[in-house]
Design a protein around this motif. Sequence first.
Motif, PDB file in Angstrom:
ATOM      1  N   ALA A   1       1.041  10.731   1.738  1.00  0.00           N
ATOM      2  CA  ALA A   1       2.215  11.324   1.096  1.00  0.00           C
ATOM      3  C   ALA A   1       1.888  11.731  -0.327  1.00  0.00           C
ATOM      4  O   ALA A   1       2.297  12.798  -0.808  1.00  0.00           O
ATOM      5  CB  ALA A   1       3.371  10.332   1.124  1.00  0.00           C
ATOM      6  N   LEU A   2       1.159  10.878  -0.954  1.00  0.00           N
ATOM      7  CA  LEU A   2       0.804  11.189  -2.335  1.00  0.00           C
ATOM      8  C   LEU A   2      -0.033  12.460  -2.395  1.00  0.00           C
ATOM      9  O   LEU A   2       0.181  13.336  -3.237  1.00  0.00           O
ATOM     10  CB  LEU A   2       0.015  10.030  -2.933  1.00  0.00           C
ATOM     11  CG  LEU A   2       0.837   8.795  -3.252  1.00  0.00           C
ATOM     12  CD1 LEU A   2      -0.054   7.671  -3.692  1.00  0.00           C
ATOM     13  CD2 LEU A   2       1.829   9.108  -4.332  1.00  0.00           C
TER      14      LEU A   2
ATOM     15  N   LEU B   1      -0.061  14.811  -0.359  1.00  0.00           N
ATOM     16  CA  LEU B   1       0.790  15.953  -0.054  1.00  0.00           C
ATOM     17  C   LEU B   1       1.466  16.459  -1.304  1.00  0.00           C
ATOM     18  O   LEU B   1       1.493  17.650  -1.603  1.00  0.00           O
ATOM     19  CB  LEU B   1       1.849  15.520   0.968  1.00  0.00           C
ATOM     20  CG  LEU B   1       1.698  16.139   2.353  1.00  0.00           C
ATOM     21  CD1 LEU B   1       2.677  15.488   3.304  1.00  0.00           C
ATOM     22  CD2 LEU B   1       1.938  17.623   2.301  1.00  0.00           C
ATOM     23  N   HIS B   2       1.994  15.527  -2.006  1.00  0.00           N
ATOM     24  CA  HIS B   2       2.694  15.902  -3.214  1.00  0.00           C
ATOM     25  C   HIS B   2       1.802  16.631  -4.186  1.00  0.00           C
ATOM     26  O   HIS B   2       2.164  17.640  -4.784  1.00  0.00           O
ATOM     27  CB  HIS B   2       3.252  14.645  -3.883  1.00  0.00           C
ATOM     28  CG  HIS B   2       4.686  14.464  -3.606  1.00  0.00           C
ATOM     29  ND1 HIS B   2       5.656  15.154  -4.273  1.00  0.00           N
ATOM     30  CD2 HIS B   2       5.314  13.679  -2.724  1.00  0.00           C
ATOM     31  CE1 HIS B   2       6.828  14.796  -3.814  1.00  0.00           C
ATOM     32  NE2 HIS B   2       6.652  13.905  -2.863  1.00  0.00           N
ATOM     33  N   MET B   3       0.641  16.083  -4.332  1.00  0.00           N
ATOM     34  CA  MET B   3      -0.239  16.651  -5.334  1.00  0.00           C
ATOM     35  C   MET B   3      -0.636  18.073  -4.975  1.00  0.00           C
ATOM     36  O   MET B   3      -0.842  18.919  -5.832  1.00  0.00           O
ATOM     37  CB  MET B   3      -1.488  15.788  -5.436  1.00  0.00           C
ATOM     38  CG  MET B   3      -1.182  14.330  -5.603  1.00  0.00           C
ATOM     39  SD  MET B   3      -1.365  13.801  -7.278  1.00  0.00           S
ATOM     40  CE  MET B   3      -3.069  14.110  -7.508  1.00  0.00           C
TER      41      MET B   3
ATOM     42  N   LYS C   1       0.854  -1.184   0.000  1.00  0.00           N
ATOM     43  CA  LYS C   1       0.000   0.000   0.000  1.00  0.00           C
ATOM     44  C   LYS C   1       0.883   1.224   0.000  1.00  0.00           C
ATOM     45  O   LYS C   1       1.663   1.415   0.914  1.00  0.00           O
ATOM     46  CB  LYS C   1      -0.860  -0.001   1.249  1.00  0.00           C
ATOM     47  CG  LYS C   1      -1.857  -1.109   1.272  1.00  0.00           C
ATOM     48  CD  LYS C   1      -2.840  -0.849   2.396  1.00  0.00           C
ATOM     49  CE  LYS C   1      -3.837  -1.962   2.500  1.00  0.00           C
ATOM     50  NZ  LYS C   1      -4.858  -1.642   3.514  1.00  0.00           N
ATOM     51  N   ALA C   2       0.701   2.015  -0.932  1.00  0.00           N
ATOM     52  CA  ALA C   2       1.464   3.253  -0.937  1.00  0.00           C
ATOM     53  C   ALA C   2       0.786   4.233   0.018  1.00  0.00           C
ATOM     54  O   ALA C   2      -0.434   4.243   0.144  1.00  0.00           O
ATOM     55  CB  ALA C   2       1.512   3.835  -2.340  1.00  0.00           C
ATOM     56  N   PRO C   3       1.563   5.018   0.607  1.00  0.00           N
ATOM     57  CA  PRO C   3       0.988   5.956   1.565  1.00  0.00           C
ATOM     58  C   PRO C   3       0.164   7.009   0.859  1.00  0.00           C
ATOM     59  O   PRO C   3       0.680   7.847   0.122  1.00  0.00           O
ATOM     60  CB  PRO C   3       2.200   6.575   2.240  1.00  0.00           C
ATOM     61  CG  PRO C   3       3.312   6.377   1.295  1.00  0.00           C
ATOM     62  CD  PRO C   3       3.002   5.157   0.497  1.00  0.00           C
ATOM     63  N   ARG C   4      -1.063   6.980   1.092  1.00  0.00           N
ATOM     64  CA  ARG C   4      -1.935   7.899   0.385  1.00  0.00           C
ATOM     65  C   ARG C   4      -1.710   9.323   0.845  1.00  0.00           C
ATOM     66  O   ARG C   4      -1.848  10.263   0.081  1.00  0.00           O
ATOM     67  CB  ARG C   4      -3.387   7.484   0.623  1.00  0.00           C
ATOM     68  CG  ARG C   4      -3.686   6.113   0.098  1.00  0.00           C
ATOM     69  CD  ARG C   4      -5.117   5.731   0.340  1.00  0.00           C
ATOM     70  NE  ARG C   4      -6.030   6.532  -0.469  1.00  0.00           N
ATOM     71  CZ  ARG C   4      -7.320   6.266  -0.583  1.00  0.00           C
ATOM     72  NH1 ARG C   4      -7.844   5.239   0.062  1.00  0.00           N
ATOM     73  NH2 ARG C   4      -8.101   7.040  -1.304  1.00  0.00           N
TER      74      ARG C   4
ATOM     75  N   LEU D   1      -5.517   7.384  -5.309  1.00  0.00           N
ATOM     76  CA  LEU D   1      -5.253   6.010  -5.717  1.00  0.00           C
ATOM     77  C   LEU D   1      -4.846   5.970  -7.171  1.00  0.00           C
ATOM     78  O   LEU D   1      -3.937   5.233  -7.579  1.00  0.00           O
ATOM     79  CB  LEU D   1      -6.496   5.150  -5.523  1.00  0.00           C
ATOM     80  CG  LEU D   1      -6.858   4.864  -4.088  1.00  0.00           C
ATOM     81  CD1 LEU D   1      -8.099   4.002  -4.043  1.00  0.00           C
ATOM     82  CD2 LEU D   1      -5.732   4.161  -3.391  1.00  0.00           C
ATOM     83  N   MET D   2      -5.537   6.770  -7.922  1.00  0.00           N
ATOM     84  CA  MET D   2      -5.154   6.822  -9.326  1.00  0.00           C
ATOM     85  C   MET D   2      -3.754   7.379  -9.469  1.00  0.00           C
ATOM     86  O   MET D   2      -2.992   6.963 -10.344  1.00  0.00           O
ATOM     87  CB  MET D   2      -6.145   7.712 -10.090  1.00  0.00           C
ATOM     88  CG  MET D   2      -7.512   7.133 -10.190  1.00  0.00           C
ATOM     89  SD  MET D   2      -7.520   5.622 -11.165  1.00  0.00           S
ATOM     90  CE  MET D   2      -7.291   6.273 -12.798  1.00  0.00           C
ATOM     91  N   ALA D   3      -3.463   8.305  -8.617  1.00  0.00           N
ATOM     92  CA  ALA D   3      -2.100   8.833  -8.665  1.00  0.00           C
ATOM     93  C   ALA D   3      -1.110   7.721  -8.378  1.00  0.00           C
ATOM     94  O   ALA D   3      -0.063   7.612  -9.014  1.00  0.00           O
ATOM     95  CB  ALA D   3      -1.954   9.960  -7.639  1.00  0.00           C
ATOM     96  N   GLN D   4      -1.438   6.916  -7.440  1.00  0.00           N
ATOM     97  CA  GLN D   4      -0.555   5.801  -7.124  1.00  0.00           C
ATOM     98  C   GLN D   4      -0.433   4.873  -8.317  1.00  0.00           C
ATOM     99  O   GLN D   4       0.648   4.385  -8.641  1.00  0.00           O
ATOM    100  CB  GLN D   4      -1.126   5.039  -5.920  1.00  0.00           C
ATOM    101  CG  GLN D   4      -0.255   3.911  -5.492  1.00  0.00           C
ATOM    102  CD  GLN D   4      -0.810   3.223  -4.278  1.00  0.00           C
ATOM    103  OE1 GLN D   4      -1.638   3.759  -3.567  1.00  0.00           O
ATOM    104  NE2 GLN D   4      -0.341   2.016  -4.049  1.00  0.00           N
TER     105      GLN D   4
ATOM    106  N   ASN E   1     -10.901   9.264  -4.401  1.00  0.00           N
ATOM    107  CA  ASN E   1      -9.941   8.196  -4.677  1.00  0.00           C
ATOM    108  C   ASN E   1      -8.951   8.602  -5.744  1.00  0.00           C
ATOM    109  O   ASN E   1      -8.315   7.746  -6.350  1.00  0.00           O
ATOM    110  CB  ASN E   1     -10.686   6.949  -5.132  1.00  0.00           C
ATOM    111  CG  ASN E   1     -11.427   6.326  -3.979  1.00  0.00           C
ATOM    112  OD1 ASN E   1     -10.952   6.313  -2.871  1.00  0.00           O
ATOM    113  ND2 ASN E   1     -12.623   5.829  -4.255  1.00  0.00           N
ATOM    114  N   ALA E   2      -8.872   9.856  -5.943  1.00  0.00           N
ATOM    115  CA  ALA E   2      -7.947  10.278  -6.997  1.00  0.00           C
ATOM    116  C   ALA E   2      -6.511   9.954  -6.620  1.00  0.00           C
ATOM    117  O   ALA E   2      -5.677   9.728  -7.489  1.00  0.00           O
ATOM    118  CB  ALA E   2      -8.113  11.770  -7.260  1.00  0.00           C
TER     119      ALA E   2
END
Lengths: 808, 75
Positions: free
Chosen positions: B9-10, B12-14, B4-7, B28-31, B25-26
């Motif tokens: 963190a993702l 945050l980046h975005m 599971k990628a840390p959602r 997740l799509m980023a992941q 759930n966007a």
Amino acid sequence: MDSTEDDISARVLLRRVLHTELPRSPVTRSATIVRRSMRLKNTPGLESPGSALRHRLKKKLHESASLSPLPSPKRPRSTVPNTNPPVTVPSPVYDEDMTTRGLLRGIIQMETEASLLMSGQPALQASEPNPAEASMSSAGERTEGLSGVELSDLTLNTEPLTHVVRGLSRRKLQRAFSASAFEKQLDQLPEDVSHVSHKGDISEEKADASQDLDWSSGSKSGLNLTLKTPFVEKRIERVGLQRKVSNRRLPSVDAFDEAVQRCLEQGPSQDHSVFQDGKTLEDSSWQKFTLCLNDVTELYVQPKKDDTVGPSAEMERDAEYEREHELERASEIPDSGPLIQGGKDHELESQDDDEEDVVPSSQEDVFLSPEDDIVLAPTQAMTESLPESCDVELQDREFVEEVEIGNVVEIEDQKVVEIEDDSIEDENVVEDEDENVVEDEDENVVEDKDENVEEIEDENVEEIEDEEVEEVQDENVEEIEDEEVVEAKHRTENPDTSQYLERITRRAHRSEGGGSVLGIPAATRVTKSFGAGLNPREKDLLDFIDGNRDLQDFSDEEREPLGSPEFPQLHPAAELSTPEQRSQQHEASLAEEDVPELEEDDDAPEELNQSEEEEELMDSGSASQSPELPQEEEEEEEEDDDDDALSAELSMKTPAFVRQKRVFTSSIAQAMPTVLKEVNAGPATQVAKRAPRQKRQTGVDVLPKSYVMSMFKHFAKTRVASDIYPAINEILKKYFERLADDLEAYTTHAKRKTIEVEDFELLMRRQGFVTDSTPVNILIEKYLPLEYRKLLIPVASSGNKVIPKQRR
Amino acid sequence: MSKKAPRAALKLHMKKNTNIRIGKNADLMAQLNILVVLHRLAEESRVKAFEEKSATIKVHHVRAVAKKLLKSTRG
């Protein structure tokens, strides 16, 4: 030729007959026969020769009709004409007996009754002997055979199948037999093979061939199976077992001895045995981890057995257990057990009485069942003192400490020290003793213990001990908290291997599990560098102790001179500090080293305590922890390379385990850390390590290294250099920026203010990942874990082809 | 794949630069996107490493590929 012509004509006639007869409903034999005969006779105009033949056949059929459906031409085949009646159940078949179709059917029936796979044979055989008839029959069979088969019930088909199956089954049996027999006779194999090939071709010899085949194949297979598999497997099993066993015996003897002693001490609890095993396995950190785990379980069991001490009393118990171990080694287990328990009671009382009660109570709070722990601690000390088998020095110190301090903490420390000493029985013993004495006399017995414990861990590495001292002194409050945790952990940890292992594991965890761990208990772990993790903790504790009590002198030098009077003074402060430290340490260490530490401690209570402390620290020291986190991250990265596998696994496993335990004591511990923090604030330990970490905090955020590297490795399928991560990080960062911009553009274009899934879809399409032939859902299923998949695809569950009704 | 990628963190980046919001759930799509890109990166790097007859992917392999990849996945 004539025959062929006749055959052809016969076939044609047969077909015509079939056609003509089809529409007619089956009637009695005689009637049909008569009619058919009549028809046949009437149809001679079609082709006289064929009709003539047919007539003959019919006559024969008539003759044999009464007996059986099988016609005379099929005499060679009709080996079982008598069986026809039972087979000729289907009336339509019966009626058509007279006709070629009937003949065919009869043949089929006969075939089924005949030898197993001889079904084909009779047809073939019949055809052979009687070219004319056979041809017709065969032709008829072929042509009508199929039709007959088709027309006839499935039973006919099934019969041969069943027969075939039976035959096969029989063959299998034969194979089994033959296999065994053939095993002895390997020569026949080649012959069988030839037989098989031949027989396979000839249907007539099917029966025989089948058998031969079976034999040959069976023999072969049987040979293969029997000869190879069983032997090989057995050998392998044996070999494997042997190897495994031998490997396990490799552990050092010293550790084993120590473990044995401990086990003896822990006689009542069987877990100790496991404990020992873990300890004895010094070969690998993994083993140590297992030890820790075992210890944890043991610890939990022990408390239940001995004292219904809650898991919270890990710390104390751990120390106690350790002491007990030591004691046991020296004396006897049973004595220590009851003594410990008794001592615990006493200690509890004493603790309550003293001012230190506050502290110990706090400690207790930290530990779920503080009282029990406390009691245990003293008992352990007492027990330890009783046997005196352990290092005399230690015991003496314990006594002194006990008397003077009267705090469980002290005892624990001593015990820890003792335990450590006993276990180590080497360099560390002396060192530990000294340290113990000094420490005990100092402010925080606990701290001392921790230090000792930590030091003990270092037994394996004396250097570490030194580092610990230094670290302790250097680190700041934050560290102090962490140290407390660490020290607490250390205490509980098994002196030898566990400690050592803990460090290693902690390091590993920090390095690797940091990412994951951080995510979970953000504040808990002030990542102390791996080596520093353990050591700094100690140092922190020491510093803390010093700072708290202005006993900085003590920490290093004046420890020894400090006598009992100091202890009591120190106790309250120490106690306060220690639990805080412990919690801090715990938090710090927990995050990363929870697993290893906890495991190493082998004390569930320890973990809990640590967790509690950590939690406490988290709540209180969240701020401090945050800066620490980056440090942790840094550490993690550093350590990742070291113990990726181990730490990762451990961190993955234990954290949850540990965290659960922490929850228990979190509430109580919270109060402590605040106090401790205040105290800790005084002593400004080394912040050098933390400073750089804090700075890095923001820079490392792209994605956890463990995750990225694992994904990359998985995709790469080949080995990947470990220093690739930074490069990948950069790339990802740039990519992220661009990604965000694009998505923003898409969203704005859609006049929305939130980036949605659709935007992503468009992005993927533009990137070329998604085309008309590769819908997004496929990618989703391909890459994302199930939980996420479910979120994205409303009704997606492991490939279940369910059309999502609504797309978010 | 099964991690599971840390959602967080993702996310945050975005949201680093802008105030734009992220859908449910966007991330997740980023992941997913990240995974795909990472996958492609790994593939290309592997190929490059093969070119140099090394069984291990080294940093310079990755770097050489990165620029081209970043350009291609522009969208």
